[in-house]
Design a protein around this motif. Structure first.
Motif, PDB file in Angstrom:
ATOM      1  N   HIS A  16       0.822  -1.216   0.000  1.00 42.22           N
ATOM      2  CA  HIS A  16       0.000   0.000   0.000  1.00 42.22           C
ATOM      3  C   HIS A  16       0.855   1.266   0.000  1.00 42.22           C
ATOM      4  CE1 HIS A  16      -3.461  -2.468   1.979  1.00 42.22           C
ATOM      5  NE2 HIS A  16      -3.518  -2.517   0.667  1.00 42.22           N
ATOM      6  N   ARG A  19       3.775   2.472  -3.044  1.00 37.42           N
ATOM      7  CA  ARG A  19       3.334   3.016  -4.337  1.00 37.42           C
ATOM      8  C   ARG A  19       3.289   4.538  -4.327  1.00 37.42           C
ATOM      9  NH1 ARG A  19      -0.884  -1.322  -4.309  1.00 37.42           N
ATOM     10  NH2 ARG A  19      -2.173   0.263  -3.328  1.00 37.42           N
ATOM     11  N   VAL A  20       3.172   5.115  -3.164  1.00 33.36           N
ATOM     12  CA  VAL A  20       3.132   6.576  -3.069  1.00 33.36           C
ATOM     13  C   VAL A  20       4.489   7.180  -3.442  1.00 33.36           C
ATOM     14  CG1 VAL A  20       2.860   8.498  -1.431  1.00 33.36           C
ATOM     15  CG2 VAL A  20       1.312   6.531  -1.333  1.00 33.36           C
ATOM     16  N   ALA A  53       0.589   8.088   2.724  1.00 29.89           N
ATOM     17  CA  ALA A  53      -0.037   6.822   3.109  1.00 29.89           C
ATOM     18  C   ALA A  53       0.540   6.373   4.437  1.00 29.89           C
ATOM     19  CB  ALA A  53       0.201   5.760   2.042  1.00 29.89           C
ATOM     20  N   THR A 205      -4.108  10.002  -6.393  1.00 31.45           N
ATOM     21  CA  THR A 205      -4.845   9.703  -5.171  1.00 31.45           C
ATOM     22  C   THR A 205      -6.034   8.800  -5.468  1.00 31.45           C
ATOM     23  OG1 THR A 205      -4.192  11.845  -4.262  1.00 31.45           O
ATOM     24  CG2 THR A 205      -6.044  10.733  -3.199  1.00 31.45           C
ATOM     25  N   GLU A 208      -4.855   5.253  -5.751  1.00 29.85           N
ATOM     26  CA  GLU A 208      -4.496   4.638  -4.472  1.00 29.85           C
ATOM     27  C   GLU A 208      -5.733   4.318  -3.645  1.00 29.85           C
ATOM     28  OE1 GLU A 208      -1.547   3.504  -3.809  1.00 29.85           O
ATOM     29  OE2 GLU A 208      -1.000   4.269  -5.775  1.00 29.85           O
ATOM     30  N   ARG A 211      -7.358   1.112  -4.946  1.00 27.17           N
ATOM     31  CA  ARG A 211      -6.676  -0.130  -4.576  1.00 27.17           C
ATOM     32  C   ARG A 211      -6.965  -0.559  -3.142  1.00 27.17           C
ATOM     33  NH1 ARG A 211      -2.445   2.618  -7.583  1.00 27.17           N
ATOM     34  NH2 ARG A 211      -2.029   1.529  -9.536  1.00 27.17           N
ATOM     35  N   LEU A 238      -5.024   7.399   4.151  1.00 26.83           N
ATOM     36  CA  LEU A 238      -4.460   8.171   3.041  1.00 26.83           C
ATOM     37  C   LEU A 238      -4.820   9.631   3.234  1.00 26.83           C
ATOM     38  CD1 LEU A 238      -5.210   6.209  -0.274  1.00 26.83           C
ATOM     39  CD2 LEU A 238      -2.989   6.576   0.776  1.00 26.83           C
TER      40      LEU A 238
END
Length: 372
Positions: A16, A19-20, A53, A205, A208, A211, A238
């Protein structure tokens, strides 16, 4: 710091948060993930200064502490460890490296100090409401494909979320457009959303959030202001800046007087469009639809390679009409429809066309025609 935890828990959280992190960063600390012990477990955090995140992970804490290590490398290491493994994380006494141990595997990663890690200042979030994951996921799934990539009209680079009053009651609405097509989807407005400002959630955003919404019945807490949004579900939080701009008055481009109705089998139509567009060039992906007497003829002409036609039996009883559309846009929209029958409401070859499922009044699509 010294902690031990399940590889599966650590991998899920790293999946999670990593990926940011952008793969190329001019600021070294932004390439790292923050690892710190908190509340008897481990907390992971990553940011690109626009999106943050945060996720909590169950862990056995032997010695509390905090540090940062390269996010993508840390993720790749954990991903390649065997299923069911226990992972031990321990910082060195000099604060220079993080030791990662699992079975016979040992890794050492360079650290940067926790104090260098940035924190997104949220400020006051004026509105808070709960929404089911399935509803928020529906809004995103139905509209995300129409988000613009155009840098000049940056205010189209996201999904516009707002509430509206309709004959069916108050609705929580998502709209996205790139100027060629528009997608609009509604769900019942959750309690607490009334009076919220209209906000534009950036593309990254949106992806994310999408997901995270893998459990339809999960509760999602949404907090927002005119500048930021925070989404919390399960152990993940988030926080993101919003696009600072004004979304256009999309109601003006939704046709109201389209009186020519076409009904077509959605799957057959999509397959036919896909087949004939094989001939088209990347520059001109136009497919012409010729409508008359319960029949549709799809035509693609490419001066460099040839032509293709296909006929379909359709439900159309109005005046004959020739109209062209971008084949990829047609496929994108039909891919969002869920009923067997797709309904097209047309006016003339130069005006926008309205596309909907046969029995879904909560979602609609607008498609601009092409010259053919």
């Amino acid at each position: 710091m010294r902690v031990t935890l399940e590889r599966s828990h650590l991998l899920k959280s790293l999946t999670h948060v990593h990926r940011v992190v952008e793969r190329r960063n001019t600021i070294p600390i932004l390439s790292n993930v923050l690892i710190r012990t908190r509340d008897g477990g481990l907390q992971l955090k990553a940011t690109d200064l626009d999106l943050e995140a945060l996720e909590a992970v169950p862990a056995m804490v032997e010695r509390p502490g905090a540090t940062t290590v390269p996010a993508h490398m840390f993720y790749d290491i954990v991903r390649k460890l065997p299923d069911g493994a226990q992972v031990s994380l321990e910082t060195s006494g000099d604060g220079g490296t993080l030791a990662i141990q699992s079975g016979r595997s040992r890794f050492s990663l360079q650290m940067l100090p926790e104090s260098d890690f940035p924190d997104i200042t949220v400020g006051e979030l004026s509105h808070r409401f709960d929404i089911k994951a399935r509803d928020l996921r529906r809004l995103i799934d139905k509209t995300q494909f129409a988000i613009s990539n155009e840098e000049i009209r940056y205010y189209l680079n996201g999904i516009f979320l707002h509430t509206v009053d309709t004959p069916n009651g108050r609705r929580f609405r998502a709209v996205a457009t790139d100027g060629h097509r528009l997608a609009r989807a509604d769900v019942p407005a959750p309690a607490g959303s009334e009076g919220m400002p209209g906000i534009i959630v950036p593309r990254k955003t949106v992806g994310e959030i999408q997901r995270l919404l893998d459990e339809p019945d999960a509760d999602v807490v949404v907090e927002l202001s005119e500048a930021k949004i925070r989404i919390a579900t399960g152990d993940v939080v988030l926080t993101s800046k919003l696009i600072d701009g004004t979304f256009p008055d999309y109601g003006r481009v939704i046709p109201q007087g389209n009186d020519k109705e076409l009904k077509v089998d959605r799957a057959e139509f999509a397959e036919a469009v896909d087949r004939v567009s094989t001939i088209s060039s990347e520059r001109g992906r136009a497919v012409k639809l010729t409508l008359a007497d319960g029949k549709m003829t799809l035509t693609v002409v490419n001066p460099d390679s040839g032509s293709a036609t296909e006929e379909l039996v359709v439900d159309y009883e109005d005046d004959p009409l020739d109209i062209g559309f971008n084949a990829r846009y047609l496929l994108d929209i039909t891919g969002q429809l869920t009923t067997e029958t797709a309904v097209f409401r047309l006016a003339d070859p130069g005006s926008p066309t309205l596309v909907q499922d046969a029995d879904d009044g909560e979602t609609l699509y607008v498609l601009m025609p092409m010259r053919v």
